[in-house]
Design an enzyme around this catalytic site. Structure first.
Site, PDB file in Angstrom:
ATOM      1  N   GLY A 132       0.706  -1.156   0.125  1.00  0.00           N
ATOM      2  CA  GLY A 132       0.104   0.207  -0.019  1.00  0.00           C
ATOM      3  C   GLY A 132       0.856   1.336   0.087  1.00  0.00           C
ATOM      4  O   GLY A 132       0.417   2.363  -0.198  1.00  0.00           O
TER       5      GLY A 132
ATOM      6  N   CYS B 235     -27.972 -10.143 -15.872  1.00  0.00           N
ATOM      7  CA  CYS B 235     -27.199  -9.781 -17.087  1.00  0.00           C
ATOM      8  C   CYS B 235     -28.298 -10.255 -18.221  1.00  0.00           C
ATOM      9  O   CYS B 235     -28.727 -11.310 -18.380  1.00  0.00           O
ATOM     10  CB  CYS B 235     -25.775 -10.483 -17.245  1.00  0.00           C
TER      11      CYS B 235
ATOM     12  N   CYS C  44     -26.221 -13.205 -20.371  1.00  0.00           N
ATOM     13  CA  CYS C  44     -25.730 -14.629 -19.552  1.00  0.00           C
ATOM     14  C   CYS C  44     -26.653 -14.966 -18.285  1.00  0.00           C
ATOM     15  O   CYS C  44     -26.411 -15.835 -17.849  1.00  0.00           O
ATOM     16  CB  CYS C  44     -24.231 -14.737 -19.244  1.00  0.00           C
TER      17      CYS C  44
ATOM     18  N   CYS D 288     -23.089  -7.798 -18.243  1.00  0.00           N
ATOM     19  CA  CYS D 288     -22.069  -7.976 -17.576  1.00  0.00           C
ATOM     20  C   CYS D 288     -20.898  -6.964 -18.040  1.00  0.00           C
ATOM     21  O   CYS D 288     -20.771  -6.788 -19.281  1.00  0.00           O
ATOM     22  CB  CYS D 288     -21.476  -9.328 -17.491  1.00  0.00           C
TER      23      CYS D 288
ATOM     24  N   CYS E 265     -18.823 -13.109 -18.976  1.00  0.00           N
ATOM     25  CA  CYS E 265     -20.177 -13.104 -19.681  1.00  0.00           C
ATOM     26  C   CYS E 265     -20.155 -14.597 -20.759  1.00  0.00           C
ATOM     27  O   CYS E 265     -21.015 -15.222 -20.901  1.00  0.00           O
ATOM     28  CB  CYS E 265     -20.642 -12.066 -20.257  1.00  0.00           C
TER      29      CYS E 265
END
Lengths: 270, 291
Positions: free
Chosen positions: B42, B251, B254, B276, B282
């Protein structure tokens, strides 16, 4: 003055000083800056620093509050556990923690002391968040409570400080500093740049808060009326040195040093 | 350019460009920075960013990281907003297949290095994959504290109360934490990090992820990293806990109910469909349901 307080507690508190300053010196040139300043400040005591422009008042305040390291001398602070901490041998992390918990700093210009981009509530809550408060409801409550304390309409908690008047900004700055329950507050001309009626109101508020919270205050001002109203003790500075100290009334009513006499006699009487 | 097309390190073949465009010393410098970044999760490590043959804001930071870590047998996938077929993704993929001659793919499980902008793939990553993020603004404290000297001190002293000021403002203004992307996180209980502009939907995926995640900011010349299996916690309030976006729709292609959905306007009447954002995920689901 603290008749309402239990005597025993007051005694324990007053026994030991809060701040011990010895030989504090920071010079920018010969007699510019401040030199050889020593004093002790006790809990609940208000110390006024007066003097002309360039006499070193603000330099001294900067040195006391850990903002610029001195050339010589030391500042020691007794924290709420009774431990003495030498300000300039402590780590920066300790200094910062001190500055946002047990200390406060009220700037002359509220804009320097406030975050102008975020709401009044966030300004008040910042110290609490820095101390680890992670509860929105409690932050909100503290915000509303402190707005009330400094006589700002609590409905304005979500307004940004730039929509506030100068006097309100100054009061918001005070609230933002006092929210963490500090024991020592530094003030740099808190009433400078405000019109007279607003000044009077702010002073009244400050006086009330100082007494109520038993705050120790170091206040820099060039306005002797402000000093008379707020300060218990006065230090008069001239050309980087303290030329006279004493109880406020004593210094103002019976000035000993030639410069203090000049200062006192130069106040316009309406 | 065709001469470069199928070649391994250009140093060996005498091509016009070094392998993966950057010269070896530059890549070494970036790798040193990355090692430091991985060692201090970080923490933002400055590096000597180079000019890349595309404008700042288009992924120069991510490209430099990718160039530094790419080997001859790596398989590269590049996504932009989750999609493999957007302009930015296509050109960066082609750039590396030309200058490094590495194999490319659009399938998440097959890739060893995935450069991404705005998304973490929906398909769970494994511990032999590296995710490279393109970062526009690496400093999470900037919006509240503009001074760089001050923000660095704040990082050093772990003085992060100010991050909650931003979240407080959100709740005060909108009634909930409205920050939806670039949602600040604490990495390994120490540094507060901007996870680049991924939606906060992807924040939980950073936590204890088996893949190595590297972040490169080209304009600001900063590198940072989240090593594999590192704690990543999104900041929040006790009474306003962190929560990700949810959709009532699924979606349209899909039928997925747990992926990040893009809202599309499909005709002039304003009909909306949700699909998606991760095109590979997808497609995988379509194939599964098709079989």
């Amino acid at each position: 003055m603290n008749a309402a307080q239990p005597l025993s507690q007051a005694h324990v508190e007053v026994d030991a000083p809060l701040l011990q300053v010895s030989g504090l010196t920071r010079l920018y040139g010969p007699d510019t800056g401040c030199q050889d300043v020593s004093f002790e400040l006790y809990p609940g005591e208000v110390l006024g620093i007066v003097g002309e422009s360039g006499s070193g008042k603000s330099t001294l305040l900067g040195l006391l509050s850990g903002r610029c390291p001195p050339d010589r001398g030391s500042v020691a602070y007794r924290d709420h556990h009774g431990q003495w901490l030498d300000l300039y041998s402590a780590s920066e992390a300790e200094r910062r923690t001190l500055l946002r918990t047990e200390w406060g700093f009220v700037e002359q210009h509220a804009r320097d002391g406030l975050r102008m981009g975020v709401s009044a509530g966030a300004n008040i809550g910042e110290r609490l968040m820095a101390q680890g408060v992670r509860h929105y409801g409690r932050l909100r409550e503290a915000g509303l409570e402190w707005l009330r304390q400094v006589e700002i309409d609590p409905a304005r908690i979500d307004d940004v400080p730039s929509t506030f008047s100068g006097g309100m900004q100054q009061r918001l700055q005070i609230a933002r500093n006092l929210v963490s329950g500090p024991r020592l507050v530094f003030m740099d001309e808190p009433t400078g740049g405000l019109d007279v009626s607003v000044q009077a109101r702010l002073l009244d508020l400050l006086r009330g808060l100082v007494r109520e919270l038993n705050l120790a205050v170091v206040i820099v001002t060039h306005d002797l009326a402000v000093a008379r109203l707020l300060a218990d003790r006065l230090m008069v500075m001239r050309r980087s040195r303290v030329v006279e100290t004493g109880l406020t009334d004593q210094v103002l009513d019976d000035p000993q040093h030639a410069y203090t006499q000049l200062l006192v006699s130069s106040v316009l009487q309406p | 350019m065709t001469a470069l097309h199928s070649q391994a390190p250009a140093g060996e073949t005498g091509g016009e460009y070094a392998f993966a465009y950057l010269d070896e010393q530059t890549k070494r410098m970036i790798r040193r920075g990355l090692l430091k970044a991985v060692a201090i999760p970080g923490y933002q490590v400055p590096f000597g960013g180079r000019e890349m043959p595309l404008p700042y804001g288009w992924g120069t930071g991510g490209m430099q990281v990718t160039a530094a870590i790419l080997g001859g047998d790596d398989v590269l996938k590049v996504i932009d907003q989750g999609a493999d077929d957007t302009t930015n993704a296509v050109s960066i993929r082609r750039f590396f297949s030309r200058t490094a001659g590495v194999a490319t793919t659009t399938r998440t499980p097959e890739a060893t290095v995935i450069q991404t902008r705005h998304r973490v793939p929906e398909t769970p990553l494994s511990n032999d994959q590296i995710l490279v993020f393109q970062v526009p603004i690496p400093e999470p404290l900037r919006f509240i504290e503009p001074a760089e000297t001050e923000t660095r001190t704040m990082h050093a002293l772990r003085d992060y109360g100010i991050m909650h000021v931003k979240l407080y403002e959100d709740i005060a203004t909108f009634g909930h934490i409205a920050t939806a992307y670039a949602y600040p996180v604490t990495v390994d209980d120490r540094y507060v990090m901007d996870p680049s502009p991924i939606p906060k939907f992807d924040n939980p995926k950073l936590d204890m992820n088996p893949a190595l995640m590297l972040f490169g900011a080209g304009r600001e010349k900063r590198l940072y990293a989240v090593p594999p299996y590192t704690r990543v916690v999104s900041l929040d309030f006790e009474d306003h806990p962190f929560a990700v976006q949810r959709w009532t729709e699924c979606c349209a292609v899909c039928g997925s109910r747990d992926s990040f959905l893009d809202e599309l306007i499909v005709d002039d009447a304003g009909t909306k469909r949700f699909v998606c954002s991760d095109t590979d995920y997808c497609r995988q689901r379509q194939q599964e349901t098709g079989q």
